[in-house]
Write a protein that holds these residues in place. Structure first.
Motif, PDB file in Angstrom:
ATOM      1  N   MET A   1      -2.869  -1.276   3.702  1.00  0.00           N
ATOM      2  CA  MET A   1      -3.394  -1.215   2.366  1.00  0.00           C
ATOM      3  C   MET A   1      -3.008  -2.489   1.633  1.00  0.00           C
ATOM      4  O   MET A   1      -1.832  -2.840   1.570  1.00  0.00           O
ATOM      5  N   GLU A   2      -4.022  -3.202   1.089  1.00  0.00           N
ATOM      6  CA  GLU A   2      -3.773  -4.447   0.375  1.00  0.00           C
ATOM      7  C   GLU A   2      -4.431  -4.403  -0.999  1.00  0.00           C
ATOM      8  O   GLU A   2      -5.560  -3.939  -1.136  1.00  0.00           O
ATOM      9  N   GLN A   3      -3.693  -4.886  -2.000  1.00  0.00           N
ATOM     10  CA  GLN A   3      -4.189  -4.963  -3.369  1.00  0.00           C
ATOM     11  C   GLN A   3      -3.963  -6.379  -3.867  1.00  0.00           C
ATOM     12  O   GLN A   3      -3.023  -7.052  -3.427  1.00  0.00           O
ATOM     13  N   SER A   4      -4.834  -6.835  -4.782  1.00  0.00           N
ATOM     14  CA  SER A   4      -4.704  -8.208  -5.246  1.00  0.00           C
ATOM     15  C   SER A   4      -5.236  -8.372  -6.664  1.00  0.00           C
ATOM     16  O   SER A   4      -5.958  -7.517  -7.182  1.00  0.00           O
ATOM     17  N   ALA A   5      -4.857  -9.495  -7.253  1.00  0.00           N
ATOM     18  CA  ALA A   5      -5.363  -9.921  -8.550  1.00  0.00           C
ATOM     19  C   ALA A   5      -5.570 -11.424  -8.483  1.00  0.00           C
ATOM     20  O   ALA A   5      -4.761 -12.148  -7.883  1.00  0.00           O
ATOM     21  N   THR A   6      -6.665 -11.888  -9.078  1.00  0.00           N
ATOM     22  CA  THR A   6      -6.971 -13.316  -9.135  1.00  0.00           C
ATOM     23  C   THR A   6      -7.148 -13.705 -10.592  1.00  0.00           C
ATOM     24  O   THR A   6      -7.741 -12.957 -11.370  1.00  0.00           O
ATOM     25  N   ILE A   7      -6.630 -14.881 -10.947  1.00  0.00           N
ATOM     26  CA  ILE A   7      -6.760 -15.358 -12.324  1.00  0.00           C
ATOM     27  C   ILE A   7      -6.908 -16.874 -12.318  1.00  0.00           C
ATOM     28  O   ILE A   7      -6.332 -17.561 -11.476  1.00  0.00           O
ATOM     29  N   ASP A   8      -7.726 -17.389 -13.230  1.00  0.00           N
ATOM     30  CA  ASP A   8      -7.865 -18.823 -13.426  1.00  0.00           C
ATOM     31  C   ASP A   8      -6.956 -19.246 -14.570  1.00  0.00           C
ATOM     32  O   ASP A   8      -6.927 -18.606 -15.629  1.00  0.00           O
ATOM     33  N   ILE A   9      -6.216 -20.335 -14.346  1.00  0.00           N
ATOM     34  CA  ILE A   9      -5.234 -20.816 -15.305  1.00  0.00           C
ATOM     35  C   ILE A   9      -5.587 -22.245 -15.704  1.00  0.00           C
ATOM     36  O   ILE A   9      -5.846 -23.085 -14.838  1.00  0.00           O
ATOM     37  N   ALA A  10      -5.590 -22.515 -16.991  1.00  0.00           N
ATOM     38  CA  ALA A  10      -5.912 -23.838 -17.511  1.00  0.00           C
ATOM     39  C   ALA A  10      -4.661 -24.714 -17.501  1.00  0.00           C
ATOM     40  O   ALA A  10      -4.150 -25.145 -18.535  1.00  0.00           O
ATOM     41  N   ALA A  81       8.711   1.086   9.629  1.00  0.00           N
ATOM     42  CA  ALA A  81       7.906   2.129   9.005  1.00  0.00           C
ATOM     43  C   ALA A  81       7.317   1.713   7.669  1.00  0.00           C
ATOM     44  O   ALA A  81       6.290   2.255   7.255  1.00  0.00           O
ATOM     45  N   ALA A  82       7.942   0.755   6.995  1.00  0.00           N
ATOM     46  CA  ALA A  82       7.435   0.309   5.692  1.00  0.00           C
ATOM     47  C   ALA A  82       7.689  -1.190   5.533  1.00  0.00           C
ATOM     48  O   ALA A  82       8.833  -1.618   5.367  1.00  0.00           O
ATOM     49  N   LEU A  83       6.634  -1.962   5.598  1.00  0.00           N
ATOM     50  CA  LEU A  83       6.714  -3.407   5.435  1.00  0.00           C
ATOM     51  C   LEU A  83       5.835  -3.796   4.255  1.00  0.00           C
ATOM     52  O   LEU A  83       4.644  -3.484   4.223  1.00  0.00           O
ATOM     53  N   THR A  84       6.435  -4.482   3.277  1.00  0.00           N
ATOM     54  CA  THR A  84       5.694  -4.980   2.113  1.00  0.00           C
ATOM     55  C   THR A  84       5.596  -6.492   2.237  1.00  0.00           C
ATOM     56  O   THR A  84       6.613  -7.172   2.413  1.00  0.00           O
ATOM     57  N   THR A  85       4.376  -7.006   2.144  1.00  0.00           N
ATOM     58  CA  THR A  85       4.135  -8.443   2.182  1.00  0.00           C
ATOM     59  C   THR A  85       3.480  -8.845   0.868  1.00  0.00           C
ATOM     60  O   THR A  85       2.441  -8.295   0.495  1.00  0.00           O
ATOM     61  N   ALA A  86       4.102  -9.779   0.158  1.00  0.00           N
ATOM     62  CA  ALA A  86       3.556 -10.266  -1.105  1.00  0.00           C
ATOM     63  C   ALA A  86       3.195 -11.745  -0.947  1.00  0.00           C
ATOM     64  O   ALA A  86       4.035 -12.544  -0.530  1.00  0.00           O
ATOM     65  N   GLU A 107       2.319  -1.961   4.894  1.00  0.00           N
ATOM     66  CA  GLU A 107       2.029  -1.631   6.289  1.00  0.00           C
ATOM     67  C   GLU A 107       3.047  -0.636   6.832  1.00  0.00           C
ATOM     68  O   GLU A 107       4.117  -0.462   6.258  1.00  0.00           O
ATOM     69  N   GLY A 108       2.707  -0.022   7.941  1.00  0.00           N
ATOM     70  CA  GLY A 108       3.559   0.980   8.562  1.00  0.00           C
ATOM     71  C   GLY A 108       3.198   2.362   8.048  1.00  0.00           C
ATOM     72  O   GLY A 108       2.571   2.500   7.001  1.00  0.00           O
ATOM     73  N   TRP A 109       3.602   3.386   8.777  1.00  0.00           N
ATOM     74  CA  TRP A 109       3.210   4.745   8.368  1.00  0.00           C
ATOM     75  C   TRP A 109       3.778   5.103   7.003  1.00  0.00           C
ATOM     76  O   TRP A 109       3.099   5.685   6.167  1.00  0.00           O
ATOM     77  N   LEU A 110       5.019   4.720   6.731  1.00  0.00           N
ATOM     78  CA  LEU A 110       5.606   4.986   5.422  1.00  0.00           C
ATOM     79  C   LEU A 110       5.035   4.036   4.372  1.00  0.00           C
ATOM     80  O   LEU A 110       4.792   4.419   3.231  1.00  0.00           O
ATOM     81  N   GLY A 111       4.790   2.783   4.763  1.00  0.00           N
ATOM     82  CA  GLY A 111       4.206   1.809   3.861  1.00  0.00           C
ATOM     83  C   GLY A 111       2.837   2.235   3.363  1.00  0.00           C
ATOM     84  O   GLY A 111       2.495   2.031   2.196  1.00  0.00           O
ATOM     85  N   SER A 112       2.038   2.833   4.232  1.00  0.00           N
ATOM     86  CA  SER A 112       0.723   3.331   3.823  1.00  0.00           C
ATOM     87  C   SER A 112       0.864   4.421   2.765  1.00  0.00           C
ATOM     88  O   SER A 112       0.122   4.452   1.780  1.00  0.00           O
ATOM     89  N   PHE A 113       1.831   5.307   2.965  1.00  0.00           N
ATOM     90  CA  PHE A 113       2.087   6.359   1.983  1.00  0.00           C
ATOM     91  C   PHE A 113       2.550   5.751   0.656  1.00  0.00           C
ATOM     92  O   PHE A 113       2.059   6.105  -0.413  1.00  0.00           O
TER      93      PHE A 113
END
Length: 140
Positions: A1-10, A81-86, A107-113
């Motif tokens: 499961m992956e979530q993201s945000a994109t923003i343009d900065i001046a 079981a739970a790996l977070t990648t930022a 990622e991982g079974w616990l990470g998905s939860f």
């Protein structure tokens, strides 16, 4: 499961990188982070370690696994079981601005939860962090 945000900065990429890579000062520009404590000194680099405390999320240890100075860094927490990648990616824009992509992957079974459990909070945190990075980077 992956979530993201994109923003343009001046602001130019080097300014945005200066703000983004100074992780111990994140609490100054986003209320999604209580504190960050680096384990090592000096500039952020592959192998750098930090402990991060965020509201409503357990305190975790991150290790930088990839870093391209001025362009991107990735850090991970957990394993098995739970790996977070930022990921934190900067892209120069025509005219001198910067597009920033912030993403979190569980990622991982616990990470998905965990990812499903924190989905709404993660979306809010990513948006808040992107807006805070924009505001801080655009300050004179």
């Amino acid at each position: 499961m992956e979530q993201s945000a994109t923003i343009d900065i001046a602001a130019p990429p080097d300014r945005v990188w200066q703000v983004l890579s100074d992780v111990e000062h994140w609490p100054e520009w986003t209320d999604t982070v209580r504190w960050v404590r680096r384990v090592d000194d000096g500039a952020l680099r592959t192998g750098s370690q930090a402990k991060i405390s965020q509201p409503r999320i357990p305190t975790v240890d991150y290790v930088v696994t990839e870093l391209e100075p001025g362009r991107s860094f990735t850090w991970v927490s957990g394993g098995g079981a739970a790996l977070t990648t930022a990921r934190h990616v900067l892209e120069p824009l025509p005219g001198g601005g910067t597009r920033v992509l912030l993403s979190v992957k569980q990622e991982g079974w616990l990470g998905s939860f965990v990812g499903r459990f924190y989905r709404g909070l993660t979306d809010r945190y990513l948006a808040t962090e992107a807006a805070g990075l924009k505001a801080r980077s655009e300050q004179a």
